[in-house]
Write a protein that holds these residues in place. Structure first.
Motif, mmCIF file in Angstrom:
data_model
loop_
_atom_site.group_PDB
_atom_site.id
_atom_site.type_symbol
_atom_site.label_atom_id
_atom_site.label_comp_id
_atom_site.label_asym_id
_atom_site.label_seq_id
_atom_site.Cartn_x
_atom_site.Cartn_y
_atom_site.Cartn_z
ATOM 1 N N GLU A 193 4.015 7.464 0.588
ATOM 2 C CA GLU A 193 5.006 6.567 1.189
ATOM 3 C C GLU A 193 4.422 5.160 1.255
ATOM 4 O O GLU A 193 3.210 4.998 1.310
ATOM 5 C CB GLU A 193 5.304 7.004 2.632
ATOM 6 N N GLU A 194 5.311 4.180 1.323
ATOM 7 C CA GLU A 194 4.822 2.821 1.524
ATOM 8 C C GLU A 194 4.346 2.675 2.969
ATOM 9 O O GLU A 194 5.063 3.046 3.900
ATOM 10 C CB GLU A 194 5.920 1.805 1.237
ATOM 11 N N PHE A 195 3.155 2.133 3.125
ATOM 12 C CA PHE A 195 2.622 1.992 4.473
ATOM 13 C C PHE A 195 2.804 0.565 4.984
ATOM 14 O O PHE A 195 2.402 -0.392 4.337
ATOM 15 C CB PHE A 195 1.127 2.350 4.513
ATOM 16 N N GLN A 196 3.400 0.453 6.153
ATOM 17 C CA GLN A 196 3.506 -0.827 6.861
ATOM 18 C C GLN A 196 3.325 -0.519 8.345
ATOM 19 O O GLN A 196 3.777 0.524 8.803
ATOM 20 C CB GLN A 196 4.906 -1.438 6.690
ATOM 21 N N PRO A 197 2.705 -1.416 9.098
ATOM 22 C CA PRO A 197 2.655 -1.182 10.541
ATOM 23 C C PRO A 197 4.050 -1.282 11.150
ATOM 24 O O PRO A 197 4.909 -2.002 10.625
ATOM 25 C CB PRO A 197 1.746 -2.307 11.060
ATOM 26 N N ALA A 198 4.277 -0.566 12.238
ATOM 27 C CA ALA A 198 5.610 -0.552 12.843
ATOM 28 C C ALA A 198 5.925 -1.870 13.542
ATOM 29 O O ALA A 198 7.064 -2.315 13.565
ATOM 30 C CB ALA A 198 5.723 0.609 13.830
ATOM 31 N N LEU A 239 0.821 -1.207 0.000
ATOM 32 C CA LEU A 239 0.000 0.000 0.000
ATOM 33 C C LEU A 239 0.863 1.269 0.000
ATOM 34 O O LEU A 239 1.712 1.458 0.862
ATOM 35 C CB LEU A 239 -0.911 -0.026 1.244
ATOM 36 N N GLN A 240 0.641 2.106 -0.977
ATOM 37 C CA GLN A 240 1.297 3.412 -1.059
ATOM 38 C C GLN A 240 0.263 4.447 -0.598
ATOM 39 O O GLN A 240 -0.814 4.539 -1.183
ATOM 40 C CB GLN A 240 1.714 3.734 -2.493
ATOM 41 N N LEU A 241 0.611 5.203 0.427
ATOM 42 C CA LEU A 241 -0.379 6.095 1.012
ATOM 43 C C LEU A 241 0.201 7.502 1.149
ATOM 44 O O LEU A 241 1.376 7.660 1.518
ATOM 45 C CB LEU A 241 -0.741 5.537 2.391
ATOM 46 N N SER A 299 -5.807 -7.130 2.939
ATOM 47 C CA SER A 299 -4.378 -7.343 2.666
ATOM 48 C C SER A 299 -3.715 -8.223 3.722
ATOM 49 O O SER A 299 -2.503 -8.396 3.702
ATOM 50 C CB SER A 299 -3.651 -5.995 2.601
ATOM 51 N N GLY A 300 -4.503 -8.720 4.674
ATOM 52 C CA GLY A 300 -3.950 -9.664 5.639
ATOM 53 C C GLY A 300 -3.505 -9.057 6.961
ATOM 54 O O GLY A 300 -2.968 -9.761 7.818
ATOM 55 N N PHE A 301 -3.707 -7.765 7.130
ATOM 56 C CA PHE A 301 -3.355 -7.148 8.418
ATOM 57 C C PHE A 301 -4.494 -7.323 9.418
ATOM 58 O O PHE A 301 -5.659 -7.440 9.043
ATOM 59 C CB PHE A 301 -3.105 -5.642 8.256
ATOM 60 N N LYS A 302 -4.127 -7.281 10.676
ATOM 61 C CA LYS A 302 -5.139 -7.117 11.714
ATOM 62 C C LYS A 302 -5.253 -5.610 11.970
ATOM 63 O O LYS A 302 -4.309 -4.867 11.709
ATOM 64 C CB LYS A 302 -4.713 -7.820 13.002
ATOM 65 N N THR A 303 -6.374 -5.199 12.526
ATOM 66 C CA THR A 303 -6.514 -3.769 12.813
ATOM 67 C C THR A 303 -6.864 -3.567 14.287
ATOM 68 O O THR A 303 -7.626 -4.337 14.874
ATOM 69 C CB THR A 303 -7.630 -3.130 11.957
ATOM 70 N N ARG A 304 -6.258 -2.562 14.852
ATOM 71 C CA ARG A 304 -6.696 -2.055 16.150
ATOM 72 C C ARG A 304 -7.064 -0.601 15.895
ATOM 73 O O ARG A 304 -6.217 0.288 15.847
ATOM 74 C CB ARG A 304 -5.591 -2.184 17.190
ATOM 75 N N HIS A 305 -8.324 -0.418 15.670
ATOM 76 C CA HIS A 305 -8.862 0.856 15.173
ATOM 77 C C HIS A 305 -9.682 1.488 16.299
ATOM 78 O O HIS A 305 -10.623 0.882 16.795
ATOM 79 C CB HIS A 305 -9.712 0.521 13.936
ATOM 80 N N VAL A 306 -9.280 2.664 16.690
ATOM 81 C CA VAL A 306 -9.953 3.356 17.781
ATOM 82 C C VAL A 306 -10.645 4.603 17.221
ATOM 83 O O VAL A 306 -10.042 5.359 16.463
ATOM 84 C CB VAL A 306 -8.952 3.785 18.882
ATOM 85 N N MET A 307 -11.896 4.779 17.574
ATOM 86 C CA MET A 307 -12.604 6.006 17.190
ATOM 87 C C MET A 307 -13.214 6.622 18.442
ATOM 88 O O MET A 307 -13.777 5.916 19.281
ATOM 89 C CB MET A 307 -13.709 5.705 16.192
ATOM 90 N N ASN A 308 -13.084 7.931 18.557
ATOM 91 C CA ASN A 308 -13.658 8.615 19.716
ATOM 92 C C ASN A 308 -15.043 9.146 19.395
ATOM 93 O O ASN A 308 -15.398 9.361 18.230
ATOM 94 C CB ASN A 308 -12.766 9.792 20.125
ATOM 95 N N ILE A 309 -15.802 9.338 20.426
ATOM 96 C CA ILE A 309 -17.040 10.108 20.341
ATOM 97 C C ILE A 309 -16.787 11.362 21.179
ATOM 98 O O ILE A 309 -16.539 11.258 22.384
ATOM 99 C CB ILE A 309 -18.223 9.321 20.951
#
Ligand SMILES: [Zn+2]
Length: 495
Positions: A14-19, A3-5, A58-68
């Motif tokens: 830039e190429e995106f990869q999780p750290a 993924l280029q983001l 793409s095979g990643f897991k996500t830890r996605h946080v959204m606030n209210i």
């Protein structure tokens, strides 16, 4: 390819990869719940949803946080005008937002967190900043961030703040560049205003500190990506960077993703121009949730989307074409074997769809690819060249597409019915169009009930009992179900 983001922080693709490991840790600013969400808001939430879905595809897991954001200047003002507590006031709009997310098939983040559940953590954060001398307390008991102590201020929004007066302050949550002064972290209560008692005194948090506190609490001091609408770059996100990095001395978010605003019929959306639409307005005008999602998703998130009613009609036609193709694949009798040319084309299109999304989530390019496939495969089917073993491959390509767009499953009627019921309960029945009622009608019958009636219809036709078959057809039409007789049997769909 990966993924280029586009990263707002670096100003480059830039190429995106999780750290770390295989999990993408990201935060997206959620709604401020003082009213119903408008389609400009939902463009951003759909953009984040597309990212989320593609990461998982793409095979990643996500830890996605959204606030209210359930406390801010507007909420306090509106609640007090209505003589309500902010909790009662925001409860309704929080639920409405979650319902709207479902209407638009926006996936739920792993965590949805409320600002008012994190007041003590925010007070602690502010106390830490004060101890480092990047925040200071005023006589009334408010706290401000001293931007002169953070020389990198402006690095996200690329604005130049040289020559600003040290110590000049701004205390509203939203402001433009000219007001960029020391900003409020904590606001001491005004006369009669609701406040919390905390270790730094009575008051309430400013908007920006909420997101710094909650994102770092759930994702760590440095995390992979932070997203929001382009209107949040300054001051909200700039201030988040300043607070967080002054606190930890580390990079806050590695990537910043911002979705561009939309125009409505070529103009900026505004209440005064009369082109301001909530999601619910559009549904009550007779537009299907799937058409709205399709239109919002069809333009890449960094391009300006001109949201028009013509565009919505075209979106409905496009969704219809995809659904019809899938129905054709599933219900026709195909000749045995496999068309190698079509098989090759399907594989190429699947690669092209990945390449499109790798290209900074280029959803328009992805759409081009799937419609090429639909056109060519329909052509081959018409000529008798689509064979049985091509079907699973084609369904696989459609599934890959719909894993991102999520418009093919026909559940519009049930969703529209929910909005109709809401409008009736809120005394807005006069806003419900005929077209909306027409779409909602078929929600009365489940798929299984329709299947049963369709089977009876077919049985009657087979027995040449046309009186019965016509009666069932008419009954279904009344309920918003359309029947189509094909050489391979009867197909049905919802209006
Ligand atoms: Zn935020």
């Amino acid at each position: 390819m990966a993924l280029q983001l586009f990263n707002t922080l670096s100003g480059k693709i830039e190429e995106f990869q999780p750290a770390e490991d295989n999990t993408v840790r990201f935060y997206a600013c959620g709604p401020t719940v003082y009213d119903y969400g408008h389609i400009g808001n939902f463009r951003t939430f759909v953009a984040v949803d597309l990212l989320r879905r593609y990461l998982r595809q793409s095979g990643f897991k996500t830890r996605h946080v959204m606030n209210i954001t359930d406390v801010d200047d507007k909420i306090i003002r509106n609640a007090s005008q209505r003589g309500m507590s902010i909790f009662d006031y925001t409860k309704k709009y929080t639920q409405a937002f979650l319902d709207d997310m479902q209407t638009l098939a926006i996936e739920q983040p792993e965590m949805i967190v409320k600002a008012t559940d994190h007041i003590d953590e925010m007070a602690q954060f502010i106390e830490d900043l004060a101890a480092k001398d990047v925040a200071y307390r005023t006589e009334e008991g408010s706290y401000y961030f001293r931007i002169a102590k953070f020389p990198q201020y402006g690095k996200l929004s690329k604005k130049d703040f040289a020559g600003m007066t040290d110590g000049a302050r701004v205390d509203v949550d939203e402001y433009d560049k000219d007001n960029a002064r020391d900003f409020a972290l904590w606001k001491a209560p005004k006369e009669g205003e609701f406040s919390w008692e905390t270790k730094i005194g009575a008051g309430r948090p400013g908007w920006h500190i909420e997101c710094s506190t909650m994102s770092m609490k759930y994702l760590g001091e440095t995390f992979d990506l932070h997203a929001g609408g382009e209107d949040l770059i300054f001051p909200h996100h700039e201030n988040e960077v300043a607070q967080s990095e002054a606190h930890t001395g580390k990079t806050f978010a590695r990537f910043w993703m911002h979705a561009r605003f939309l125009l409505v019929e070529g103009q900026k959306m505004s209440k005064s121009l009369g082109n301001f639409y909530t999601l619910r307005d559009l549904v009550l005008m007779g537009h299907k949730p799937s058409s709205i999602r399709f239109l919002l998703a069809s333009v890449p998130y960094r391009k300006q989307l001109n949201f028009t009613f013509d565009g919505l009609t075209q979106a409905a036609t496009s969704v219809e074409r995809l659904r019809n193709f899938k129905l054709r694949l599933e219900t026709s009798a195909w000749p045995e074997g496999k068309n190698a040319q079509l098989s090759q084309l399907t594989a190429t299109i699947r690669e092209e769809m990945r390449a499109a999304m790798d290209d900074d989530l280029n959803t328009a390019r992805m759409l081009g690819a799937i419609f090429d496939l639909v056109r060519d495969a329909n052509g081959m089917a018409d000529g008798g060249n689509l064979q049985k073993e091509n079907v699973p491959e084609l369904l696989g390509a459609l599934g890959q597409f719909d894993g991102i767009f999520d418009v093919m499953n026909d559940n519009d009627a049930a969703k529209v019915k929910t909005v109709v019921e809401w409008a009736q309960a809120e005394g807005k029945a006069d806003k419900i169009s005929e077209a909306t009622l027409d779409i909602a009608k078929s929600a009365a019958l489940s798929d299984a009930q329709v299947e049963e009636l369709v089977a009876k219809h077919s049985e009657a036709r087979k027995n040449r009992d046309f009186k019965t078959s016509d009666a069932i057809r008419n009954q279904l039409a009344e309920e918003g179900i359309l029947l189509e007789n094909t050489k391979d049997g009867v197909r049905w769909k919802r209006k």
